[in-house]
Design a protein around this motif. Structure first.
Motif, PDB file in Angstrom:
ATOM      1  N   VAL A   1       0.733  -1.321   0.153  1.00 15.74           N
ATOM      2  CA  VAL A   1       0.147   0.015   0.052  1.00 15.74           C
ATOM      3  C   VAL A   1       0.901   1.256   0.003  1.00 15.74           C
ATOM      4  CG1 VAL A   1      -1.779   1.296   1.251  1.00 15.74           C
ATOM      5  CG2 VAL A   1      -1.812  -1.266   1.114  1.00 15.74           C
TER       6      VAL A   1
ATOM      7  N   ARG B   1       1.914   1.799  -3.549  1.00 15.98           N
ATOM      8  CA  ARG B   1       0.784   2.567  -4.535  1.00 15.98           C
ATOM      9  C   ARG B   1       0.564   3.805  -4.031  1.00 15.98           C
ATOM     10  NH1 ARG B   1      -1.454  -1.757  -7.172  1.00 15.98           N
ATOM     11  NH2 ARG B   1      -1.020  -3.941  -6.418  1.00 15.98           N
ATOM     12  N   THR B   2       0.585   4.078  -3.016  1.00 18.42           N
ATOM     13  CA  THR B   2       0.450   5.447  -2.406  1.00 18.42           C
ATOM     14  C   THR B   2       1.396   6.495  -2.897  1.00 18.42           C
ATOM     15  OG1 THR B   2      -0.657   4.634  -0.502  1.00 18.42           O
ATOM     16  CG2 THR B   2       0.058   7.123  -0.390  1.00 18.42           C
TER      17      THR B   2
END
Length: 283
Positions: free
Chosen positions: A193, A196-197
Motif C-alpha cells: 500500500v 501504491r500511495t
C-alpha cells in the motif's frame, strides 16, 4: 500623482515576490511594479503586516518551530497548502508552463519564472509522513541505509532545507519523505500500500506541472525500489520517466553547462547527484 496620466500611484511597503526571488530592485509600485510590467509577468505582493502576524501565530507556519516537536503537520483529512491566488486550473499557470517547455530559450531570455504550485496532500500520505519527529526518524533510517550505497540526496542539504520545506513546500517534502520511507522499507511483498500511495502521489505532483529537483529525487527513489523488487516493466518505465523529467529541468546540462556557475555550489552538486543516479539506473 503621475503627471502624465493623472492617476494616483501607490507603493507597497514590501518588494514584490517576483523581484525578491530574482533579487532585483523593486520600485514597489502597486498593484504591479515597473519591472514585472515590462517583462509581462505576474506581480504579487506579500501579505500586509497584520495578515503576516496572524499567519505566523499558527505554529505550523513558523519557520522557527523546533524539529523535535510532535505537532502534527496536517489538521484536516485533505489539506490544500498555500492556495494563494494560483490554482492548478489557473490558465496563467498553464500558459506559463507551456511557454517554458515549448520555447525555453525565449522564456529565459525574458527572465520569466514559473509560478510556484502546491497541491492538496491526501490523508493517506500525511498519515505515512506523520509528525516532524517521524520525518526525522524516516530520514535517519534512509541516510543510514540507502544513502550509504547510492547518495542521491545530500544529508546536509536536506537538513538545512527542512524548515523551508515545512513552511513553503510541504507537498514536495511529503512526496520526498514518503519515497525515502518506501526505498528503505523492509518487506517481502513488493506492491505494498505504501508503494501504491507513493506512486500515485508522485503522478499527481508530476501532472500538476511542478518542476523541481525534489520531485525528481522522489521519482528516482521509486525507481530504485522497483528495480530492487523486480517490479517490471514499471522499473524500466520509471527510469525513462525520470530521465525525461530531468531533461525538462535541464539537469542533464549540470555536467557541462556554464549557466550553472551562477548557482550555489550545493545546488549544482544536488543536481549532479540525481543526474548521475539516473545514468547509473539506466545502464
Amino acid at each position: 500623482m503621475n503627471p502624465m496620466s493623472g492617476v494616483n500611484i501607490t507603493h507597497s511597503p514590501y518588494a514584490c515576490i517576483a523581484c525578491r526571488n530574482s533579487k532585483r530592485r523593486c520600485d514597489k509600485t502597486y498593484p504591479r511594479c515597473t519591472l514585472c510590467t515590462q517583462r509581462q509577468i505576474l506581480c504579487d505582493y506579500p501579505y500586509r503586516r497584520k495578515e503576516r502576524t496572524r499567519q505566523m501565530a499558527n505554529p505550523e507556519a513558523d519557520e522557527s518551530m523546533p524539529i523535535g516537536s510532535n505537532t502534527p503537520l496536517f489538521n484536516t483529512p485533505t489539506e490544500r497548502l498555500r492556495p494563494g491566488r494560483y490554482g492548478i486550473s489557473d490558465p496563467n499557470i498553464s500558459d506559463t508552463l507551456a511557454s517554458r517547455f515549448l520555447d525555453p530559450d525565449f522564456f529565459y531570455h525574458l527572465q520569466l519564472e514559473t509560478p510556484k504550485v502546491d497541491i492538496a496532500i491526501p490523508k493517506m500520505v500525511s498519515d505515512y509522513v506523520g509528525t516532524i519527529v517521524d520525518i526525522q526518524n524516516i530520514s535517519n533510517t534512509y541516510f543510514d541505509s540507502i544513502h550509504t550505497w547510492m547518495p542521491i540526496l545530500s544529508k546536509k542539504q536536506f537538513s538545512s532545507n527542512l524548515p523551508n520545506y515545512l513552511t513553503h513546500r510541504k507537498s514536495e517534502l511529503c512526496l520526498l519523505v514518503i519515497c525515502m520511507k518506501l526505498s528503505s522499507s523492509l518487506t517481502t511483498t513488493a506492491k505494498t500500500v505504501l508503494y501504491r500511495t507513493a506512486k500515485q502521489f508522485y503522478f499527481e505532483m508530476e501532472s500538476s506541472g511542478i518542476l523541481s529537483v525534489t520531485v525528481l529525487q522522489a521519482g528516482v527513489l521509486i525507481a530504485i525500489y522497483e528495480l530492487g523488487h523486480a517490479i517490471y516493466p514499471a522499473a524500466f518505465l520509471s527510469v525513462g520517466q525520470c530521465a525525461r523529467y530531468a531533461a525538462a529541468l535541464e539537469i542533464e546540462k549540470s555536467i557541462t553547462s556554464q549557466i550553472l556557475d551562477k548557482l550555489p555550489w550545493n545546488e549544482v552538486e544536488e543536481q549532479r547527484r540525481v543526474w548521475w543516479s539516473i545514468i547509473i539506473l539506466d545502464r
